[in-house]
Scaffold this motif. Structure first.
Motif, PDB file in Angstrom:
ATOM      1  N   VAL A 164       0.695  -1.060  -0.096  1.00  0.00           N
ATOM      2  CA  VAL A 164       0.160  -0.123   0.068  1.00  0.00           C
ATOM      3  C   VAL A 164       0.800   1.275   0.038  1.00  0.00           C
ATOM      4  N   SER A 165       0.586   2.107  -0.937  1.00  0.00           N
ATOM      5  CA  SER A 165       1.459   3.322  -1.073  1.00  0.00           C
ATOM      6  C   SER A 165       0.481   4.403  -1.060  1.00  0.00           C
ATOM      7  N   ASP A 166       0.760   5.557  -0.302  1.00  0.00           N
ATOM      8  CA  ASP A 166       0.047   6.715  -0.430  1.00  0.00           C
ATOM      9  C   ASP A 166      -0.077   7.497  -1.824  1.00  0.00           C
ATOM     10  N   VAL A 167      -1.136   7.713  -2.296  1.00  0.00           N
ATOM     11  CA  VAL A 167      -1.351   8.363  -3.451  1.00  0.00           C
ATOM     12  C   VAL A 167      -2.473   9.549  -3.513  1.00  0.00           C
ATOM     13  N   THR A 168      -2.518   9.905  -1.989  1.00  0.00           N
ATOM     14  CA  THR A 168      -3.377  11.215  -1.884  1.00  0.00           C
ATOM     15  C   THR A 168      -3.205  12.429  -3.010  1.00  0.00           C
ATOM     16  N   HIS A 169      -4.113  12.874  -3.732  1.00  0.00           N
ATOM     17  CA  HIS A 169      -3.803  13.998  -4.714  1.00  0.00           C
ATOM     18  C   HIS A 169      -3.046  13.603  -6.048  1.00  0.00           C
ATOM     19  N   THR A 170      -2.756  12.257  -6.167  1.00  0.00           N
ATOM     20  CA  THR A 170      -2.086  11.572  -7.169  1.00  0.00           C
ATOM     21  C   THR A 170      -3.178  11.439  -8.305  1.00  0.00           C
ATOM     22  N   TYR A 171      -3.113  12.274  -9.416  1.00  0.00           N
ATOM     23  CA  TYR A 171      -4.086  12.134 -10.617  1.00  0.00           C
ATOM     24  C   TYR A 171      -3.884  11.257 -11.459  1.00  0.00           C
ATOM     25  N   GLN A 172      -2.683  10.556 -11.260  1.00  0.00           N
ATOM     26  CA  GLN A 172      -2.438   9.563 -12.448  1.00  0.00           C
ATOM     27  C   GLN A 172      -2.434   8.203 -11.812  1.00  0.00           C
ATOM     28  N   ASN A 225     -12.651   0.154  -7.837  1.00  0.00           N
ATOM     29  CA  ASN A 225     -12.113  -0.311  -9.162  1.00  0.00           C
ATOM     30  C   ASN A 225     -12.101   1.010 -10.036  1.00  0.00           C
ATOM     31  N   CYS A 226     -10.776   1.326 -10.089  1.00  0.00           N
ATOM     32  CA  CYS A 226     -10.173   2.637 -10.737  1.00  0.00           C
ATOM     33  C   CYS A 226     -10.741   2.599 -12.498  1.00  0.00           C
ATOM     34  N   PRO A 227     -10.614   1.554 -13.237  1.00  0.00           N
ATOM     35  CA  PRO A 227     -11.064   1.591 -14.750  1.00  0.00           C
ATOM     36  C   PRO A 227     -12.391   1.764 -14.891  1.00  0.00           C
ATOM     37  N   THR A 228     -13.192   1.187 -13.769  1.00  0.00           N
ATOM     38  CA  THR A 228     -14.649   1.434 -14.197  1.00  0.00           C
ATOM     39  C   THR A 228     -15.192   2.310 -13.206  1.00  0.00           C
ATOM     40  N   ASP A 248     -26.777  16.398  -0.389  1.00  0.00           N
ATOM     41  CA  ASP A 248     -25.808  17.332  -1.152  1.00  0.00           C
ATOM     42  C   ASP A 248     -24.615  16.372  -1.381  1.00  0.00           C
ATOM     43  N   TYR A 249     -24.524  15.646  -2.688  1.00  0.00           N
ATOM     44  CA  TYR A 249     -23.665  14.658  -2.911  1.00  0.00           C
ATOM     45  C   TYR A 249     -22.325  15.445  -3.510  1.00  0.00           C
ATOM     46  N   LYS A 250     -21.334  14.682  -3.299  1.00  0.00           N
ATOM     47  CA  LYS A 250     -20.020  15.392  -3.559  1.00  0.00           C
ATOM     48  C   LYS A 250     -18.943  14.627  -4.291  1.00  0.00           C
ATOM     49  N   ILE A 251     -18.219  15.202  -5.320  1.00  0.00           N
ATOM     50  CA  ILE A 251     -16.836  14.597  -5.721  1.00  0.00           C
ATOM     51  C   ILE A 251     -15.843  14.555  -4.481  1.00  0.00           C
ATOM     52  N   ASP A 252     -15.182  13.607  -4.433  1.00  0.00           N
ATOM     53  CA  ASP A 252     -14.159  13.515  -3.463  1.00  0.00           C
ATOM     54  C   ASP A 252     -12.867  14.301  -3.933  1.00  0.00           C
ATOM     55  N   VAL A 253     -12.528  15.331  -3.483  1.00  0.00           N
ATOM     56  CA  VAL A 253     -11.219  15.949  -4.037  1.00  0.00           C
ATOM     57  C   VAL A 253     -10.066  15.511  -3.296  1.00  0.00           C
ATOM     58  N   ASN A 254     -10.198  14.275  -2.634  1.00  0.00           N
ATOM     59  CA  ASN A 254      -8.713  13.719  -2.022  1.00  0.00           C
ATOM     60  C   ASN A 254      -8.376  12.458  -3.117  1.00  0.00           C
ATOM     61  N   LEU A 255      -9.149  12.329  -4.095  1.00  0.00           N
ATOM     62  CA  LEU A 255      -8.934  11.149  -5.311  1.00  0.00           C
ATOM     63  C   LEU A 255      -8.914  11.786  -6.607  1.00  0.00           C
ATOM     64  N   GLY A 256      -7.917  11.315  -7.196  1.00  0.00           N
ATOM     65  CA  GLY A 256      -7.977  11.906  -8.673  1.00  0.00           C
ATOM     66  C   GLY A 256      -9.102  11.535  -9.483  1.00  0.00           C
ATOM     67  N   TYR A 257      -9.447  12.276 -10.485  1.00  0.00           N
ATOM     68  CA  TYR A 257     -10.407  12.303 -11.427  1.00  0.00           C
ATOM     69  C   TYR A 257     -10.499  10.827 -11.990  1.00  0.00           C
ATOM     70  N   LEU A 258      -9.288  10.293 -12.586  1.00  0.00           N
ATOM     71  CA  LEU A 258      -9.244   9.177 -13.024  1.00  0.00           C
ATOM     72  C   LEU A 258      -9.913   7.827 -12.428  1.00  0.00           C
ATOM     73  N   CYS A 259     -10.246   7.864 -11.177  1.00  0.00           N
ATOM     74  CA  CYS A 259     -10.679   6.938 -10.272  1.00  0.00           C
ATOM     75  C   CYS A 259     -11.930   7.020  -9.915  1.00  0.00           C
ATOM     76  N   MET A 263     -19.483  10.599  -3.853  1.00  0.00           N
ATOM     77  CA  MET A 263     -19.508   9.775  -4.910  1.00  0.00           C
ATOM     78  C   MET A 263     -18.878   8.423  -4.835  1.00  0.00           C
ATOM     79  N   THR A 264     -17.549   8.450  -4.222  1.00  0.00           N
ATOM     80  CA  THR A 264     -16.890   7.273  -3.976  1.00  0.00           C
ATOM     81  C   THR A 264     -17.510   6.100  -3.127  1.00  0.00           C
ATOM     82  N   ASN A 265     -18.552   6.552  -2.567  1.00  0.00           N
ATOM     83  CA  ASN A 265     -19.371   5.704  -1.672  1.00  0.00           C
ATOM     84  C   ASN A 265     -20.617   5.313  -2.223  1.00  0.00           C
ATOM     85  N   SER A 266     -20.901   5.789  -3.664  1.00  0.00           N
ATOM     86  CA  SER A 266     -22.136   5.797  -4.249  1.00  0.00           C
ATOM     87  C   SER A 266     -22.053   4.900  -5.480  1.00  0.00           C
ATOM     88  N   VAL A 267     -23.417   4.218  -5.764  1.00  0.00           N
ATOM     89  CA  VAL A 267     -23.359   3.194  -6.677  1.00  0.00           C
ATOM     90  C   VAL A 267     -25.225   3.300  -7.187  1.00  0.00           C
TER      91      VAL A 267
END
Length: 250
Positions: free
Chosen positions: A37-45, A65-68, A91-102, A141-145
């Protein structure tokens, strides 16, 4: 074909069952790479490096799952119910602590795209109604389906949430709650790729309650994400953790 095996998902969490601890600085996200496990906070790639990411909030964790961009499972430890705060916020929110790609591209409701689907939560907000900051993190939204509305509000999933509330009083050392999804071969309700970036809508949902004091599991089978999964069809069972992990892909 795309079935995500329950045993495989739990194996990613084991042996750290229920290891989530309060995060004073909010959420932090970590990638899974060869079990390191490695810290990737604010890593957008991060998606170019790994398939799975675990995000630790103050009181619960989610594996995505990042790709999906689909959250697969959440975990938390709850004690006796001592909260009664108003958690009615939508008030649903995008998680600013995780990159857009995931994660999902939008915090809009799913019903604004196709009617009949709610923003369903793996970690239920009612289980954290003793602390508003922790409760509102379930709105990421990281907790939402995508969840069929009747199944979410009145059906088997709602019944599973009630069972979590009822059983939390039984275990003095805390109750570990896992909530997750199964992706099968049904593509008829996969409506949210363009709007949210979600490749699939979950076909089934499950919930597992692990009583730490007794070492027993109280589990619900993978209920279908549709109108037919009424509260009355929910099947409950008790088993050891070892038995569940070797039960295959239910």
């Amino acid at each position: 074909m795309r079935l995500i095996k329950l045993a495989s998902i739990l194996a990613m969490l084991y042996p750290n069952l229920g290891s989530t601890s309060p995060k004073a600085d909010g959420q932090r996200c970590f990638e899974y790479t060869d079990n390191i496990v490695s810290d990737v906070t604010h890593t957008y790639q991060v998606c170019s490096k790994t398939k799975y990411v675990k995000c630790d909030n103050r009181r619960f964790s989610v594996i995505l799952n990042c790709p999906t961009k689909i959250p697969l499972i959440s975990s938390t430890i709850i004690g006796k119910d001592e909260g009664s705060l108003d958690t009615s916020s939508r008030d649903y929110k995008i998680d600013v602590n995780l990159g857009y790609l995931c994660q999902q591209h939008s915090s809009d409701t799913y019903s604004s795209v196709v009617t009949g689907f709610d923003v369903g939560h793996l970690k239920a907000i009612e289980l954290l109604d003793d602390d508003l900051d922790s409760a509102l993190e379930t709105k990421f939204m990281t907790n939402s389906v995508t969840q069929q509305s009747n199944f979410n509000r009145h059906g088997a999933w709602r019944r599973a949430e009630i069972l979590s509330e009822c059983n939390r009083e039984e275990f003095n050392e805390g109750l570990t709650v896992y909530s997750g999804i199964l992706i099968g071969s049904d593509t008829t309700d996969d409506h949210y790729l363009d709007s949210h970036g979600l490749a699939h809508t979950p076909d089934r949902f499950y919930r597992i309650l692990l009583g730490r004091s007794s070492g027993k599991l109280f589990s619900t089978r993978g209920e279908q994400n549709n109108k037919s999964a009424k509260a009355s069809v929910l099947i409950e069972s008790r088993a050891t953790l070892n038995a569940l992990l070797h039960h295959g892909d239910r």
